[in-house]
Enzyme design. Sequence first.
Site, short mmCIF file in Angstrom:
data_model
loop_
_atom_site.label_atom_id
_atom_site.label_comp_id
_atom_site.label_asym_id
_atom_site.label_seq_id
_atom_site.Cartn_x
_atom_site.Cartn_y
_atom_site.Cartn_z
N TYR A 1 6.77 -9.96 6.74
CA TYR A 1 6.59 -8.52 6.90
C TYR A 1 7.09 -8.11 8.28
CZ TYR A 1 3.44 -8.14 2.88
OH TYR A 1 2.90 -8.13 1.61
N ASP B 1 0.81 -1.22 0.00
CA ASP B 1 0.00 0.00 0.00
C ASP B 1 0.85 1.27 0.00
OD1 ASP B 1 -2.70 -0.83 -0.03
OD2 ASP B 1 -2.53 -1.52 2.05
#
Lengths: 250, 250
Positions: B110, B52
């Site tokens: 992540y 994003d």
Amino acid sequence: MKNIKLTIEYLGTNYFGWQILPEKPTIQGEIIKVLERILQHPVKLTGASRTDAGVHAFGQVANFKTKKEIPLYKLQSALNGLLPPDIKIISVEEVPLEFDSRRWAKGKRYRYRIFNRKVPSPFEYKRSWFVPYQLDISLMEKAKEFLIGTFDFTSFSKSDRNVDINPVRTVDNIEIVKKESHIDFIFYGRSFLRHMVRIMVATLVEVGKGKLRPEDIKEIREKKNRKFAPFLAPPDGLYLEKVYYDNYSY
Amino acid sequence: MKNIKLTIEYLGTNYFGWQILPEKPTIQGEIIKVLERILQHPVKLTGASRTDAGVHAFGQVANFKTKKEIPLYKLQSALNGLLPPDIKIISVEEVPLEFDSRRWAKGKRYRYRIFNRKVPSPFEYKRSWFVPYQLDISLMEKAKEFLIGTFDFTSFSKSDRNVDINPVRTVDNIEIVKKESHIDFIFYGRSFLRHMVRIMVATLVEVGKGKLRPEDIKEIREKKNRKFAPFLAPPDGLYLEKVYYDNYSY
């Protein structure tokens, strides 16, 4: 009257250095602007080190005097609320009226950070010096010994330096620390000439690349002439890390 | 025809995320633009993860096909020379024609980074989530257990999520690492729903602050409704760290 000591962190990338200048953004200028807005009186702010354009700090120290009664924690949060994201005040303390952040400094620690791999990193941009060559640490360790001690550092200072400034300085220690892709040079001393750390780093890197021999450093130093030392390492890798007022150890 | 795999680092701050968009800067868009300039033909670039806006990467992987004969080291240096400083290609490899960076991914790692002290840092700006509150790590350690496993993660995903997407995902592991002023949450899984990591982090932080109990996480998860989970942690702290194609371990 109170004397207030500030400890300051800044990312120097977007500033023309510490010292206030007309019509250019500087760290000292930004802090004075905000202090005057909070205190509503003119402020004289003395910094421990006049860092150059693009140089960063983890522990710059400055002091100013005020008659205003304001709790220190409120002053700190007002300052941090008004300062831009790249300048923050990490502590605010009241100190004796005679305290002068520049004159009282017993020692300073600067860190010069090299990013040493084949490809530059987005995360290191403007925060270290990108050096893609292999550097021989043991050669740089030998070379640094010629820079530790009390010497005339004319060869390692800005050539248009004011002739009234004493070129004799004492470098108390230099540490070289390699960790993953970083090579850090840590310099300890009471004060340094303009550009001195960055010229010493550039010189050590020439040794690390094999372009100069460790002994050449002694020869360059003894020339007492700027033109014998190499170029200037970029400001991006330089951090004023700590100003010592007591417990200075190196 | 050759299939080329790129490993990419980027600082996402100045981009509208990975995926190409008309008239907005995106990571995929920047890389395609430069690839097409070098290769002189249209390029289809498949990325492993659609990060994003504002999200960073240490190890994004993408692949594209070309008939052009160009040595890989030359392609890499041409790419890095033309790409902006906040996007760099850290490796270029030729892979089997069938390789697809998204479909072949066995797992992803992540890292979500929190900066946890009282005063924000200039060096952390847009690179972590500034949380000035004290966080109880042991409570967060208990809470994370309710997020590890295979579940319907609807409560932890963007509410306008495409209803055709299967909300069942597997989180293989979550590690919480505290080091100095950083608290990092490391997530392992094959794939995550949109905003899933950032909502899980915000939820764990609420537990760390004492606003939610660890068991509340299980309840929120079982509601299968986005409105029961807290806000969204900012993109600044999120890093796609590694995409695993083999040797996936967690």
